[in-house]
Design an enzyme around this catalytic site. Structure first.
Site, short mmCIF file in Angstrom:
data_model
loop_
_atom_site.label_atom_id
_atom_site.label_comp_id
_atom_site.label_asym_id
_atom_site.label_seq_id
_atom_site.Cartn_x
_atom_site.Cartn_y
_atom_site.Cartn_z
N ARG A 103 0.84 -1.20 0.00
CA ARG A 103 0.00 0.00 0.00
C ARG A 103 0.89 1.26 0.00
NH1 ARG A 103 -5.24 1.73 -0.82
NH2 ARG A 103 -6.13 2.84 0.93
N THR A 380 -9.14 0.98 -9.12
CA THR A 380 -8.70 -0.30 -8.59
C THR A 380 -8.99 -1.45 -9.56
OG1 THR A 380 -9.30 0.60 -6.49
CG2 THR A 380 -9.08 -1.79 -6.57
N ASP A 422 -7.97 8.31 0.80
CA ASP A 422 -8.48 7.19 1.61
C ASP A 422 -8.26 7.43 3.11
OD1 ASP A 422 -9.67 5.62 -0.27
OD2 ASP A 422 -8.01 4.23 -0.52
N SER A 451 -7.78 0.95 3.70
CA SER A 451 -8.29 0.47 2.41
C SER A 451 -9.49 -0.45 2.62
CB SER A 451 -7.17 -0.29 1.70
OG SER A 451 -7.66 -0.92 0.54
N GLY A 472 -13.90 -1.33 -6.49
CA GLY A 472 -15.21 -0.77 -6.14
C GLY A 472 -15.24 0.04 -4.86
#
Ligand code: DON
Length: 579
Positions: A103, A380, A422, A451, A472
């Protein structure tokens, strides 16, 4: 007596009523079958790249890394070098599951209030589309780490197909053409992105035309020849930081050099005899997937029927409680004590199960994140790969929004992420996906944003059974949940399980999103018990919901030595291919 008879009659009527709607919307679709290997990704060319690597004798990790690099060329909406993600690997010979965290990290100069304006409100443009919106990318390091530790081929071998696609071009699909067209206003006003995708003059590549990316080919060649250091210390790092600094960003050479891939302890759960292995924090995916499955295990969903009002209600109530807990308890575990054990414990799930059983429907305003000191000591894209050895990879990676922050680092040909959105920029202020959070997910230097990505492996009796996952945003976890339930509870083949319409609830907003295809009677039953439903069926035929699809699931199921693959046809570009 009469009252009793009426009661029995109404129970029988209700049972028959809901059962009659239980299976009407299953599409008759079949998965692709293979015996030696299978790849399911959101892009047909990338899938073929992966299958070729398997045919050359590569294992699932070799193929997964090749697909990761290929998607960065052929699926720039989400495939990436400038983003980050998570990879789950199952190693058949060791019966071992690995969870790789690659990440993005917040740069060292990031601070908690960096996206607030002078009135203390979140500046969404800054958080999503400026150079400040980028975290330090992890994808290149993640792919190389996976290959070095668990692959069998050289970096040069697995990058070669991507390099060829960038250097010599590939044929633009209808899907890519449409995506680039939709994004053209935003991307073409940035000089470097205009050059990379629109020929420097705003021209959208036509479907069927050849699309060549010379700068991206240069970048891939540097990585292929010089490995990780090219990206994190060498010529690419220089280009990323120069571009960032020129445009008000804060990523430094030191940030890139300090980037770390982390192998984490996977989240393990059990569901009706299957082992669920999924991604731990900084993703919330694994925890909440297992938490919801734990709550749902107490009901016989198969008996209630697929997509009956009762089944949907039980699942939606579980979703609300999971997302409520997410808002308070989840963040980067290196900065915040996440109460993992409690959240995935059967005991806590049982408490939540009882709340739902006691009350048919609970408005979100009455649901609060659990108080958990009890049992604790605190665009994504997804693809799945399986090989003939019984190894599996489930990988989800992202630049967050479709085409990330829209900004190509000059001269590199790749887009940077906007993953900083995020984080919770301000307690209670929703991010791009309407998710709210607080302290646990506040911005801090070096921290990884929370996430929802949920790359998941399902294991049965020590052998891989299923690899699944989805893009999504906040809907990833619920899309993966429903795919697993459709396979395990409703015994659907993976193609039907994927094609079946999905629904989603994330606690706030207090709204049940339903894809097209649910029965109107079921929708009305749900509205009658209190749900605020948003379904295309309520708006007439012409309506396209503003919220789009719920996930795009790419899965493989392994049963009796056969591999059953399915790529979600909600996006026309997807392909599952086996041999
Ligand atoms: O990590 C996350 O949860 C988000 N950045 C994922 C974004 C996403 O799935 C967008 N795609 N459709």
């Amino acid at each position: 007596m009469k009252i009793f008879q009426l009661f029995v009659l109404s129970i029988i009527f209700l049972a028959a009523h809901s059962a009659s709607y239980a299976i009407q919307d299953i599409k008759i679709v079949q998965p692709v079958i293979g015996t030696q290997g299978m790849v399911s990704s959101q892009d047909a060319i990338a899938t073929k790249v992966g299958v070729n690597i398997l045919k050359q004798g590569g294992n699932a990790v070799d193929a997964a890394v090749a697909v990761g690099f290929a998607l960065a060329v052929t699926y720039p909406q989400a495939g990436n070098l400038g983003g980050g993600g998570f990879m789950m690997v199952y190693l058949a010979d060791k019966k071992k599951t690995i969870a790789l965290d690659y990440r993005e990290m917040a740069p060292a100069n990031a601070d908690r209030d960096m996206f607030l304006d002078k009135d203390g409100n979140v500046d969404d443009r800054k958080a999503r589309f400026s150079h400040l919106s980028s975290g330090v990318p992890g994808s290149v390091a993640g792919m190389i780490h996976a290959l070095k530790n668990y692959g069998t081929m050289s970096l040069e071998q697995v990058i070669a197909p991507a390099l060829d696609l960038a250097d010599n071009g590939f044929v633009v699909s209808t899907h890519l053409h449409k995506s680039l067209k939709r994004a053209s206003r935003r991307l073409s006003e940035i000089e470097s992105s205009n050059k990379a995708f629109y020929n420097g003059n705003g021209t959208v590549p036509k479907e069927g035309s050849k699309f060549v990316q010379k700068d991206l080919a240069w970048t891939l060649l540097q990585i292929s020849k010089k490995g990780r250091d090219a990206f994190y210390k060498g010529s690419i790092a220089k280009k990323i930081t120069e571009d960032s600094q020129k445009h008000g960003g804060i990523i430094t050479m030191e940030d890139l050099a300090n980037y770390k891939v982390i192998e984490r302890e996977p989240i393990f759960g059990s569901y009706r005899g299957y082992t669920i292995a999924s991604m731990p924090p900084p993703s919330s995916g694994g925890i909440h997937l297992v938490q919801m499955l734990n709550i749902l295990e107490g009901w016989d969903l198969n008996k209630y029927g697929l997509h009956s009002a009762k089944t949907i209600n039980m699942i939606a109530e579980s979703m609300k409680r999971a997302y409520s807990d997410r808002s308070l308890h989840l963040g980067d575990p290196d900065f915040y004590d996440v109460p993992v054990k409690t959240l995935i414990s059967k005991q806590y799930a049982n408490d939540l199960h009882k709340q739902i059983s006691a009350k048919n429907y609970t408005p979100s305003t009455e649901i609060r994140p659990g108080v958990l000191p009890i049992y604790e000591s605190p665009q994504t894209t997804h693809y799945s790969v399986m090989d003939k050895y019984g190894n599996a990879v489930s990988n989800t990676y992202t630049i967050n929004a479709s085409f990330g922050n829209g900004r190509v680092a000059e001269g590199t040909g790749f887009l940077m992420n906007n993953e900083m959105d995020d984080f919770s920029s301000k307690p209670g202020a929703p991010n791009m996906f309407g998710l709210i959070g607080g302290e646990a997910n506040a911005i801090e230097a070096g921290k990884r944003p929370l996430s929802s990505m949920t790359p998941t492996l399902v294991i049965k009796e020590g052998e891989i059974f299923m690899s699944t996952g989805s893009p999504g945003g906040s809907r990833i976890i619920t899309a993966v949940l429903q795919t697993i339930i459709n396979v395990i509870d409703h015994k659907m083949n993976i193609a039907a399980a994927t094609a079946a319409p999905r629904f989603h609830h994330q606690w706030h907003p207090d709204s049940l999103l339903m894809e097209s295809g649910f029965d109107m009677d079921v929708i009305n039953q749900l509205r009658n018990i209190g749900y605020s439903v948003d379904a295309p069926e309520l708006h007439g035929n012409e309506y396209t919901p503003a919220w789009g699809d719920i996930g795009m699931v790419q899965s493989i199921v392994r049963e009796n030595g056969k591999l059953h693959g399915t790529a979600d046809d909600r996006r026309q570009s997807s392909l599952a291919l086996g041999y």
